[in-house]
Design a protein around this motif. Sequence first.
Motif, PDB file in Angstrom:
ATOM      1  N   ALA A  67       0.818  -1.211   0.000  1.00 55.66           N
ATOM      2  CA  ALA A  67       0.000   0.000   0.000  1.00 55.66           C
ATOM      3  C   ALA A  67       0.852   1.261   0.000  1.00 55.66           C
ATOM      4  CB  ALA A  67      -0.924  -0.009   1.217  1.00 55.66           C
ATOM      5  N   SER A  68       1.999   1.205   0.654  1.00 53.97           N
ATOM      6  CA  SER A  68       2.846   2.405   0.722  1.00 53.97           C
ATOM      7  C   SER A  68       3.709   2.572  -0.525  1.00 53.97           C
ATOM      8  CB  SER A  68       3.741   2.346   1.967  1.00 53.97           C
ATOM      9  OG  SER A  68       4.601   1.224   1.923  1.00 53.97           O
ATOM     10  N   SER A  69       4.137   1.471  -1.131  1.00 57.97           N
ATOM     11  CA  SER A  69       5.034   1.559  -2.295  1.00 57.97           C
ATOM     12  C   SER A  69       4.273   1.764  -3.596  1.00 57.97           C
ATOM     13  CB  SER A  69       5.883   0.289  -2.407  1.00 57.97           C
ATOM     14  OG  SER A  69       5.086  -0.826  -2.766  1.00 57.97           O
ATOM     15  N   GLY A  70       2.994   1.389  -3.607  1.00 60.92           N
ATOM     16  CA  GLY A  70       2.248   1.395  -4.854  1.00 60.92           C
ATOM     17  C   GLY A  70       2.403   0.070  -5.575  1.00 60.92           C
ATOM     18  N   LEU A  71       1.680  -0.079  -6.663  1.00 60.73           N
ATOM     19  CA  LEU A  71       1.598  -1.359  -7.366  1.00 60.73           C
ATOM     20  C   LEU A  71       2.043  -1.210  -8.809  1.00 60.73           C
ATOM     21  CD1 LEU A  71      -2.012  -2.290  -6.155  1.00 60.73           C
ATOM     22  CD2 LEU A  71       0.160  -2.718  -4.964  1.00 60.73           C
ATOM     23  N   VAL A  72       2.570  -2.291  -9.364  1.00 63.77           N
ATOM     24  CA  VAL A  72       2.885  -2.344 -10.779  1.00 63.77           C
ATOM     25  C   VAL A  72       2.481  -3.722 -11.301  1.00 63.77           C
ATOM     26  CG1 VAL A  72       5.290  -3.090 -10.412  1.00 63.77           C
ATOM     27  CG2 VAL A  72       4.641  -1.986 -12.564  1.00 63.77           C
ATOM     28  N   THR A  73       1.933  -3.750 -12.496  1.00 63.52           N
ATOM     29  CA  THR A  73       1.517  -5.015 -13.088  1.00 63.52           C
ATOM     30  C   THR A  73       1.613  -4.907 -14.597  1.00 63.52           C
ATOM     31  OG1 THR A  73      -0.155  -6.764 -12.976  1.00 63.52           O
ATOM     32  CG2 THR A  73      -0.947  -4.510 -13.306  1.00 63.52           C
ATOM     33  N   CYS A  74       1.260  -5.993 -15.283  1.00 60.69           N
ATOM     34  CA  CYS A  74       1.218  -5.984 -16.740  1.00 60.69           C
ATOM     35  C   CYS A  74      -0.083  -6.620 -17.183  1.00 60.69           C
ATOM     36  CB  CYS A  74       2.407  -6.737 -17.342  1.00 60.69           C
ATOM     37  SG  CYS A  74       2.423  -8.499 -16.908  1.00 60.69           S
ATOM     38  N   SER A  75      -0.596  -6.182 -18.321  1.00 56.31           N
ATOM     39  CA  SER A  75      -1.875  -6.705 -18.777  1.00 56.31           C
ATOM     40  C   SER A  75      -2.180  -6.162 -20.156  1.00 56.31           C
ATOM     41  CB  SER A  75      -2.982  -6.286 -17.806  1.00 56.31           C
ATOM     42  OG  SER A  75      -4.267  -6.594 -18.311  1.00 56.31           O
ATOM     43  N   THR A  76      -3.041  -6.900 -20.876  1.00 56.42           N
ATOM     44  CA  THR A  76      -3.584  -6.371 -22.129  1.00 56.42           C
ATOM     45  C   THR A  76      -4.848  -5.553 -21.893  1.00 56.42           C
ATOM     46  OG1 THR A  76      -4.781  -8.455 -22.432  1.00 56.42           O
ATOM     47  CG2 THR A  76      -2.651  -8.207 -23.586  1.00 56.42           C
ATOM     48  N   GLY A  77      -5.368  -5.534 -20.655  1.00 54.54           N
ATOM     49  CA  GLY A  77      -6.511  -4.668 -20.448  1.00 54.54           C
ATOM     50  C   GLY A  77      -7.325  -4.868 -19.197  1.00 54.54           C
ATOM     51  N   ASN A  78      -8.023  -5.990 -19.047  1.00 53.03           N
ATOM     52  CA  ASN A  78      -8.978  -6.108 -17.948  1.00 53.03           C
ATOM     53  C   ASN A  78      -8.310  -6.319 -16.595  1.00 53.03           C
ATOM     54  OD1 ASN A  78     -11.222  -5.637 -19.541  1.00 53.03           O
ATOM     55  ND2 ASN A  78     -11.502  -7.800 -20.035  1.00 53.03           N
ATOM     56  N   HIS A  79      -7.231  -7.091 -16.539  1.00 58.69           N
ATOM     57  CA  HIS A  79      -6.459  -7.187 -15.299  1.00 58.69           C
ATOM     58  C   HIS A  79      -5.860  -5.826 -14.955  1.00 58.69           C
ATOM     59  CE1 HIS A  79      -3.620  -8.580 -12.260  1.00 58.69           C
ATOM     60  NE2 HIS A  79      -2.632  -8.070 -12.979  1.00 58.69           N
ATOM     61  N   ALA A  80      -5.458  -5.081 -15.979  1.00 57.89           N
ATOM     62  CA  ALA A  80      -4.916  -3.737 -15.763  1.00 57.89           C
ATOM     63  C   ALA A  80      -5.926  -2.850 -15.049  1.00 57.89           C
ATOM     64  CB  ALA A  80      -4.533  -3.117 -17.108  1.00 57.89           C
ATOM     65  N   GLN A  81      -7.159  -2.873 -15.532  1.00 61.65           N
ATOM     66  CA  GLN A  81      -8.195  -2.073 -14.893  1.00 61.65           C
ATOM     67  C   GLN A  81      -8.482  -2.564 -13.475  1.00 61.65           C
ATOM     68  OE1 GLN A  81     -11.644  -0.810 -17.380  1.00 61.65           O
ATOM     69  NE2 GLN A  81     -10.717  -2.155 -18.906  1.00 61.65           N
ATOM     70  N   SER A  82      -8.400  -3.878 -13.283  1.00 58.36           N
ATOM     71  CA  SER A  82      -8.627  -4.449 -11.962  1.00 58.36           C
ATOM     72  C   SER A  82      -7.614  -3.924 -10.947  1.00 58.36           C
ATOM     73  CB  SER A  82      -8.542  -5.975 -12.052  1.00 58.36           C
ATOM     74  OG  SER A  82      -8.488  -6.563 -10.777  1.00 58.36           O
ATOM     75  N   VAL A  83      -6.339  -3.922 -11.315  1.00 53.54           N
ATOM     76  CA  VAL A  83      -5.305  -3.444 -10.397  1.00 53.54           C
ATOM     77  C   VAL A  83      -5.417  -1.933 -10.205  1.00 53.54           C
ATOM     78  CG1 VAL A  83      -2.804  -3.208 -10.060  1.00 53.54           C
ATOM     79  CG2 VAL A  83      -3.769  -5.384 -10.858  1.00 53.54           C
ATOM     80  N   ALA A  84      -5.746  -1.204 -11.259  1.00 55.61           N
ATOM     81  CA  ALA A  84      -5.963   0.236 -11.121  1.00 55.61           C
ATOM     82  C   ALA A  84      -7.128   0.513 -10.171  1.00 55.61           C
ATOM     83  CB  ALA A  84      -6.232   0.859 -12.491  1.00 55.61           C
ATOM     84  N   TYR A  85      -8.169  -0.293 -10.275  1.00 56.75           N
ATOM     85  CA  TYR A  85      -9.334  -0.151  -9.386  1.00 56.75           C
ATOM     86  C   TYR A  85      -8.924  -0.459  -7.944  1.00 56.75           C
ATOM     87  CZ  TYR A  85     -14.371  -0.373  -8.292  1.00 56.75           C
ATOM     88  OH  TYR A  85     -15.639  -0.140  -7.796  1.00 56.75           O
ATOM     89  N   ALA A  86      -8.108  -1.493  -7.765  1.00 55.51           N
ATOM     90  CA  ALA A  86      -7.627  -1.857  -6.433  1.00 55.51           C
ATOM     91  C   ALA A  86      -6.817  -0.721  -5.819  1.00 55.51           C
ATOM     92  CB  ALA A  86      -6.778  -3.123  -6.515  1.00 55.51           C
ATOM     93  N   ALA A  87      -5.935  -0.131  -6.613  1.00 57.67           N
ATOM     94  CA  ALA A  87      -5.107   0.959  -6.108  1.00 57.67           C
ATOM     95  C   ALA A  87      -5.967   2.151  -5.698  1.00 57.67           C
ATOM     96  CB  ALA A  87      -4.094   1.373  -7.173  1.00 57.67           C
ATOM     97  N   ARG A  88      -6.990   2.434  -6.478  1.00 57.87           N
ATOM     98  CA  ARG A  88      -7.873   3.553  -6.131  1.00 57.87           C
ATOM     99  C   ARG A  88      -8.615   3.270  -4.825  1.00 57.87           C
ATOM    100  NH1 ARG A  88     -12.552   5.947 -10.082  1.00 57.87           N
ATOM    101  NH2 ARG A  88     -13.623   4.042  -9.411  1.00 57.87           N
ATOM    102  N   LEU A  89      -9.096   2.037  -4.651  1.00 62.21           N
ATOM    103  CA  LEU A  89      -9.777   1.673  -3.405  1.00 62.21           C
ATOM    104  C   LEU A  89      -8.836   1.787  -2.202  1.00 62.21           C
ATOM    105  CD1 LEU A  89     -11.925  -1.502  -4.250  1.00 62.21           C
ATOM    106  CD2 LEU A  89     -12.764   0.786  -3.719  1.00 62.21           C
ATOM    107  N   ALA A  90      -7.575   1.377  -2.407  1.00 60.21           N
ATOM    108  CA  ALA A  90      -6.612   1.348  -1.310  1.00 60.21           C
ATOM    109  C   ALA A  90      -5.917   2.686  -1.097  1.00 60.21           C
ATOM    110  CB  ALA A  90      -5.568   0.260  -1.571  1.00 60.21           C
ATOM    111  N   GLY A  91      -6.134   3.639  -1.994  1.00 61.93           N
ATOM    112  CA  GLY A  91      -5.512   4.949  -1.852  1.00 61.93           C
ATOM    113  C   GLY A  91      -4.038   4.974  -2.184  1.00 61.93           C
ATOM    114  N   CYS A  92      -3.611   4.105  -3.094  1.00 53.69           N
ATOM    115  CA  CYS A  92      -2.219   4.102  -3.528  1.00 53.69           C
ATOM    116  C   CYS A  92      -2.162   4.231  -5.051  1.00 53.69           C
ATOM    117  CB  CYS A  92      -1.487   2.847  -3.049  1.00 53.69           C
ATOM    118  SG  CYS A  92      -2.103   1.280  -3.710  1.00 53.69           S
TER     119      CYS A  92
END
Length: 314
Positions: A67-92
């Motif tokens: 949560a403090s470092s932030g997240l990085v991932t790879c995706s062609t699209g839907n997993h990408a949005q999932s992790v972006a959504y997770a980061a927004r929920l978690a405030g990172c």
Amino acid sequence: MLSHAAIAAAGKVVARELAATPLVSHPLLDRAVGTEVLVKHEHVLPTGSFKVRGGVHLAARLTDREASSGLVTCSTGNHAQSVAYAARLAGCHATVVMPACAPQVKRDAVEALGATVVIHGAGLGEAAQHARALASGAGAPSYIDTTDERIILGHGTAYLELFQQATELDAVFVPIGSGTGAVGACLVRDALMPGCRVVGVQSEAAPAVWRSWRSGEIETAPARTRASGLATTSGYPSTLPVLRTGLADFVLVGDDDIDHAARLLAERAHTLAEGAGAAALAGLLASADRPRRVAVVCTGANASADEIARLTAA
């Protein structure tokens, strides 16, 4: 541990953020297919894909360091949005590495959720290498794999709902990219409806996971499919064991078959499906033995402009 009990626990977390999606019969679709088909409408979720379930569960299970470092991932699209959504929920913050083949509409959707998009490589394999490189070193963001256990458990909640909603099914057809959804389908099926067959479906233009399932070893193959959600280039150690023991069958379909299934969903079920979202129905249509009562999962509706154009081309 990947289990029905763990998916049930994840279901309680996901249900606090997301409403259950409908499992619906469409008589016109039944007539076209020649059997009773229940469609699980996962595309109505935020981000337009079932994969947001993984992001919601991930957000609730992040470590303090992540949560403090932030997240990085790879995706062609839907997993990408999932992790972006997770980061927004978690405030990172999240950084998502996407290959050049990723549709523009999915790039835009990731950025709209507040994540940074980095385009790297021609395919998912190169994008994954770059994402892992970004996660190395002190203070670097935490890498979130597409088959992170927290993601798999979140994805499995779609099938927890499905098997609780349906009183009787002969088969469930599941699209496979990395296989996270299919793992959930197999584990929940074993607990709630053991007589139901789970059938995986992948594009013949990206058969890496199918090859891995056949051989029992991690295989690679080029991903030339138009269905970006199925464009994986390798099997996955995290999902392969469950797929090997849990799938009753695993079929390959052509991209034109997927387009045909997407057209049927649009015309007969009033449903816009991206390629991966139509693949389950394509697998059912390709099956010589039609189950009497079957469910197909429309996993996503993030169709590109090209996909939408092909719906009206024929």
